[in-house]
Design an enzyme around this catalytic site. Structure first.
Site, PDB file in Angstrom:
ATOM      1  N   LYS A   1      -1.485  -6.558  13.596  1.00  0.00           N
ATOM      2  CA  LYS A   1      -1.457  -6.138  12.193  1.00  0.00           C
ATOM      3  C   LYS A   1      -1.912  -4.691  12.048  1.00  0.00           C
ATOM      4  O   LYS A   1      -1.301  -3.881  11.356  1.00  0.00           O
ATOM      5  CB  LYS A   1      -2.414  -7.031  11.402  1.00  0.00           C
ATOM      6  CG  LYS A   1      -1.797  -7.673  10.202  1.00  0.00           C
ATOM      7  CD  LYS A   1      -2.758  -8.610   9.519  1.00  0.00           C
ATOM      8  CE  LYS A   1      -1.979  -9.822   9.064  1.00  0.00           C
ATOM      9  NZ  LYS A   1      -2.722 -10.655   8.129  1.00  0.00           N
TER      10      LYS A   1
ATOM     11  N   GLU B   1     -11.408 -12.055  -6.596  1.00  0.00           N
ATOM     12  CA  GLU B   1     -10.173 -11.307  -6.819  1.00  0.00           C
ATOM     13  C   GLU B   1      -9.186 -12.176  -7.605  1.00  0.00           C
ATOM     14  O   GLU B   1      -9.032 -13.346  -7.313  1.00  0.00           O
ATOM     15  CB  GLU B   1      -9.571 -10.901  -5.466  1.00  0.00           C
ATOM     16  CG  GLU B   1      -8.313 -10.091  -5.567  1.00  0.00           C
ATOM     17  CD  GLU B   1      -8.463  -8.893  -6.489  1.00  0.00           C
ATOM     18  OE1 GLU B   1      -9.359  -8.063  -6.263  1.00  0.00           O
ATOM     19  OE2 GLU B   1      -7.699  -8.795  -7.466  1.00  0.00           O
TER      20      GLU B   1
ATOM     21  N   PHE C   1       2.172 -19.797 -18.300  1.00  0.00           N
ATOM     22  CA  PHE C   1       1.913 -20.981 -17.459  1.00  0.00           C
ATOM     23  C   PHE C   1       2.369 -22.279 -18.095  1.00  0.00           C
ATOM     24  O   PHE C   1       1.770 -23.323 -17.910  1.00  0.00           O
ATOM     25  CB  PHE C   1       0.421 -21.037 -17.048  1.00  0.00           C
ATOM     26  CG  PHE C   1       0.172 -20.207 -15.816  1.00  0.00           C
ATOM     27  CD1 PHE C   1       0.157 -18.831 -15.886  1.00  0.00           C
ATOM     28  CD2 PHE C   1       0.014 -20.805 -14.581  1.00  0.00           C
ATOM     29  CE1 PHE C   1       0.004 -18.058 -14.753  1.00  0.00           C
ATOM     30  CE2 PHE C   1      -0.152 -20.051 -13.439  1.00  0.00           C
ATOM     31  CZ  PHE C   1      -0.158 -18.662 -13.534  1.00  0.00           C
TER      32      PHE C   1
ATOM     33  N   ALA D   1       7.836 -25.560 -16.852  1.00  0.00           N
ATOM     34  CA  ALA D   1       7.923 -26.795 -16.056  1.00  0.00           C
ATOM     35  C   ALA D   1       8.762 -26.520 -14.814  1.00  0.00           C
ATOM     36  O   ALA D   1       9.664 -25.693 -14.840  1.00  0.00           O
ATOM     37  CB  ALA D   1       8.566 -27.894 -16.896  1.00  0.00           C
TER      38      ALA D   1
ATOM     39  N   CYS E   1      -3.225 -20.209  -3.013  1.00  0.00           N
ATOM     40  CA  CYS E   1      -4.453 -20.280  -3.818  1.00  0.00           C
ATOM     41  C   CYS E   1      -4.618 -21.571  -4.623  1.00  0.00           C
ATOM     42  O   CYS E   1      -5.583 -22.307  -4.409  1.00  0.00           O
ATOM     43  CB  CYS E   1      -4.512 -19.079  -4.755  1.00  0.00           C
ATOM     44  SG  CYS E   1      -4.792 -17.542  -3.855  1.00  0.00           S
TER      45      CYS E   1
ATOM     46  N   LYS F   1       6.803 -18.086  -4.519  1.00  0.00           N
ATOM     47  CA  LYS F   1       7.193 -17.565  -5.836  1.00  0.00           C
ATOM     48  C   LYS F   1       7.944 -16.256  -5.611  1.00  0.00           C
ATOM     49  O   LYS F   1       7.950 -15.736  -4.485  1.00  0.00           O
ATOM     50  CB  LYS F   1       5.976 -17.381  -6.734  1.00  0.00           C
ATOM     51  CG  LYS F   1       5.023 -16.302  -6.289  1.00  0.00           C
ATOM     52  CD  LYS F   1       3.986 -16.130  -7.356  1.00  0.00           C
ATOM     53  CE  LYS F   1       3.072 -14.986  -7.065  1.00  0.00           C
ATOM     54  NZ  LYS F   1       2.122 -14.729  -8.099  1.00  0.00           N
TER      55      LYS F   1
HETATM   56  P1  NAD Z   1      -4.646 -13.487   4.367  1.00  0.00           P
HETATM   57  O1  NAD Z   1      -4.596 -14.597   5.315  1.00  0.00           O
HETATM   58  O2  NAD Z   1      -3.394 -12.807   3.921  1.00  0.00           O
HETATM   59  O3  NAD Z   1      -5.607 -12.338   4.939  1.00  0.00           O
HETATM   60  C1  NAD Z   1      -6.817 -12.598   5.584  1.00  0.00           C
HETATM   61  C2  NAD Z   1      -6.954 -11.591   6.714  1.00  0.00           C
HETATM   62  O4  NAD Z   1      -8.253 -11.681   7.282  1.00  0.00           O
HETATM   63  C3  NAD Z   1      -5.969 -11.818   7.862  1.00  0.00           C
HETATM   64  O5  NAD Z   1      -5.243 -10.651   8.104  1.00  0.00           O
HETATM   65  C4  NAD Z   1      -6.873 -12.176   9.044  1.00  0.00           C
HETATM   66  O6  NAD Z   1      -6.352 -11.730  10.273  1.00  0.00           O
HETATM   67  C5  NAD Z   1      -8.154 -11.454   8.668  1.00  0.00           C
HETATM   68  N1  NAD Z   1      -9.376 -11.957   9.304  1.00  0.00           N
HETATM   69  C6  NAD Z   1      -9.787 -13.225   9.445  1.00  0.00           C
HETATM   70  N2  NAD Z   1     -10.985 -13.270  10.063  1.00  0.00           N
HETATM   71  C7  NAD Z   1     -11.344 -11.985  10.297  1.00  0.00           C
HETATM   72  C8  NAD Z   1     -12.476 -11.367  10.911  1.00  0.00           C
HETATM   73  N3  NAD Z   1     -13.494 -12.088  11.367  1.00  0.00           N
HETATM   74  N4  NAD Z   1     -12.496 -10.033  11.015  1.00  0.00           N
HETATM   75  C9  NAD Z   1     -11.475  -9.283  10.549  1.00  0.00           C
HETATM   76  N5  NAD Z   1     -10.387  -9.811   9.954  1.00  0.00           N
HETATM   77  C10 NAD Z   1     -10.317 -11.138   9.835  1.00  0.00           C
HETATM   78  O7  NAD Z   1      -5.441 -14.038   3.096  1.00  0.00           O
HETATM   79  P2  NAD Z   1      -5.347 -13.519   1.598  1.00  0.00           P
HETATM   80  O8  NAD Z   1      -4.198 -14.143   0.906  1.00  0.00           O
HETATM   81  O9  NAD Z   1      -5.506 -12.050   1.580  1.00  0.00           O
HETATM   82  O10 NAD Z   1      -6.660 -14.190   0.982  1.00  0.00           O
HETATM   83  C11 NAD Z   1      -7.953 -13.756   1.323  1.00  0.00           C
HETATM   84  C12 NAD Z   1      -8.939 -14.400   0.363  1.00  0.00           C
HETATM   85  O11 NAD Z   1      -8.681 -13.957  -0.978  1.00  0.00           O
HETATM   86  C13 NAD Z   1      -8.866 -15.922   0.327  1.00  0.00           C
HETATM   87  O12 NAD Z   1     -10.140 -16.435   0.109  1.00  0.00           O
HETATM   88  C14 NAD Z   1      -7.990 -16.192  -0.879  1.00  0.00           C
HETATM   89  O13 NAD Z   1      -8.238 -17.444  -1.451  1.00  0.00           O
HETATM   90  C15 NAD Z   1      -8.416 -15.073  -1.804  1.00  0.00           C
HETATM   91  N6  NAD Z   1      -7.395 -14.697  -2.791  1.00  0.00           N
HETATM   92  C16 NAD Z   1      -6.087 -14.624  -2.418  1.00  0.00           C
HETATM   93  C17 NAD Z   1      -5.139 -14.228  -3.349  1.00  0.00           C
HETATM   94  C18 NAD Z   1      -3.688 -14.164  -2.992  1.00  0.00           C
HETATM   95  O14 NAD Z   1      -2.859 -14.084  -3.908  1.00  0.00           O
HETATM   96  N7  NAD Z   1      -3.302 -14.177  -1.730  1.00  0.00           N
HETATM   97  C19 NAD Z   1      -5.530 -13.884  -4.664  1.00  0.00           C
HETATM   98  C20 NAD Z   1      -6.884 -13.928  -4.978  1.00  0.00           C
HETATM   99  C21 NAD Z   1      -7.813 -14.342  -4.035  1.00  0.00           C
END
Ligand code: NAD
Length: 430
Positions: A35, A151, A249, A252, A260, A320
């Site tokens: 990545k 977030e 929201f 249907a 999430c 989505k």
């Molecule tokens: P994601 O899986 O896209 O990204 C997480 C990243 O963290 C990955 O790239 C992974 O390789 C990295 N990672 C994991 N362990 C690590 C470590 N020890 N050191 C460094 N990097 C590490 O996840 P996401 O969708 O970005 O979600 C992250 C958090 O935010 C979750 O808790 C999710 O619920 C929350 N969230 C997500 C969204 C969304 O729309 N995706 C919106 C709001 C909140």
């Protein structure tokens, strides 16, 4: 301000880039080298509209950099965001392994005062959990604070959600630390709510669970409409004019999916149960959602039976529109069901095809919707991409063997579909 973001996924990469764009010096860390290598060479590991341009500009202007080294990120920053994944465990609880590992590594690399911010969605009490880990593993005797800053961005519109959030929630243990976060977010000029850490953690779950409840509610109404001969789109419209309800929201469809809502509703359910609270409401929300796909597949099978050998074209795979994310996508569940019934499944998605290939062995991947339609007995709309809304339905119908259009997102009207020669089956209408 010098900022480190640990976890360069949908949340970490977008928020880190937006912080850089606001003039901060940001280091994004990920433990997946591939990545980081992609990002260093200007290739985005995820699809998000507008992201590439913003990343490239901020890298060029030297405000944004990428590394696999937490040590480098932590040492160079005052504020360290944790934005790693928190997927569900088999029992529905949030798996905090990645948060725990990140916290340990932060602790081992702290060289002076740091503000550690939980941006990942984490159950109430995780602020304390992180604080304890850092206390236990820190090598130097430095001060630190742990903050919750959930977030709320949505995939597909993540950049604008980050730049123009409805609100910024900052859960802090003291007012001094609140000032630093207020300073970081001040340029956005958006409403900010300062709370205690636990309330901030719960605001995120309560918000997502409430939105999930709205979706399941309208889907319940859709079920009633199908039997009563009413039209759920009109019912939703009539409800949405009421400002106490609001129009958002109330679409249907096939239910909520993605990375999430399913995991966050389950996690909140586990929290409530652990605390000994009655969770009937949330259980019903989840049950209704889990019934969406079986109910839809049943409606497809009833029309096409026997399913063996029937050719079905699935329009849309991403959970989505405007994202390539397939986590908990309804498409996967539907397609696996159809394949199990021995149907031949052709699939198309504008962005998520590549991500889907390893997940959908046995499906036929098509170049575009017209290619997809060739020789099919039925088309099934699963993701409401804009580019599907104005397809030439006559042209699609002409290249098909059958005439069914199952619209899981109500993007067409019966009149338009029937004019093109389809038998039209949608959600929440007879
Ligand atoms: P994601 O899986 O896209 O990204 C997480 C990243 O963290 C990955 O790239 C992974 O390789 C990295 N990672 C994991 N362990 C690590 C470590 N020890 N050191 C460094 N990097 C590490 O996840 P996401 O969708 O970005 O979600 C992250 C958090 O935010 C979750 O808790 C999710 O619920 C929350 N969230 C997500 C969204 C969304 O729309 N995706 C919106 C709001 C909140």
């Amino acid at each position: 301000m010098n900022v480190c973001v640990i976890g360069t996924g949908y949340v970490g990469l977008v928020t880190g880039t937006v912080f850089a764009d606001l003039g901060n010096e940001v280091i994004c860390v990920d433990n997946v080298k591939k990545k980081i290598d992609m990002l260093k060479s200007g290739v985005m590991p995820i699809y998000e509209p507008g992201l590439r341009e913003l990343v490239l500009r901020n890298v060029e202007e030297k405000r944004l950099s990428f590394t696999t080294s937490i040590s480098k990120g932590v040492r160079n920053s005052k504020v360290v965001f944790i934005a790693v994944g928190t997927p569900p465990k088999a029992n529905g609880e949030s798996d905090l392994t990645a948060v725990e590992i990140a916290a340990k590594e932060i602790a081992q690399n702290m060289d002076d005062y740091k503000i550690i911010v939980n941006k990942s969605t984490v159950p109430v009490g995780t602020g304390n959990f992180v604080r304890n880990i850092i206390e236990k593993y820190k090598k130097n005797d430095c001060e630190f604070d742990v903050v919750s800053n959930p977030e709320f961005l949505k995939e597909g519109s993540a950049i604008s959600d980050c730049l123009y959030p409805d609100r910024i929630v900052i859960g802090v243990p003291n007012h001094h630390v609140a000032m630093s976060l207020l300073e970081l977010y001040a340029p956005l000029e958006r409403p900010m709510l300062i709370t205690d850490v636990e309330s901030a953690e719960l605001i995120k779950y309560a918000s997502n669970a409430f939105l999930a409840t709205k979706i399941s509610f309208i889907n319940f109404i859709a079920n009633v409409c199908e039997k009563a001969g009413a039209d759920v789109t009109l019912v939703a419209k009539g409800m949405g004019y009421d400002t106490r309800i609001g129009a958002h929201f109330l679409g249907a469809g096939l239910g909520y999916g993605g990375s999430c809502f399913p995991k966050d509703t389950l996690s909140l359910l586990c929290t409530a149960k652990k605390l000994g609270e009655d969770s009937t409401l949330l259980e019903a929300v989840i049950d209704i959602n889990e019934n969406r796909v079986p109910r839809f597949v049943k409606r497809i099978s009833a029309r096409l039976k026997p399913m063996k050998g029937k050719v079905i074209g699935v329009l849309g795979l991403a959970f989505k529109p405007n994202t390539d994310d397939l986590r908990d996508a309804k498409s996967l569940e539907i397609i696996k069901n159809l394949l199990k019934k021995k149907a031949i499944v052709r699939v198309y998605d504008p962005i998520a095809l590549e991500n889907a290939k390893p997940l959908l062995k046995g499906a036929v991947f098509c170049k575009n919707p017209y290619d997809l339609a060739k020789g099919t007995d039925a088309l099934v709309v699963v993701t409401e991409w804009n580019e599907f809304k104005l397809l030439n339905l006559e042209k699609l119908r002409q290249s098909m063997r059958g005439c069914y259009l199952f619209d899981g997102r109500n993007i067409y009207t019966r009149e338009r579909a029937e004019r093109a020669g389809f038998k039209y089956i949608c959600i929440g209408m007879r």
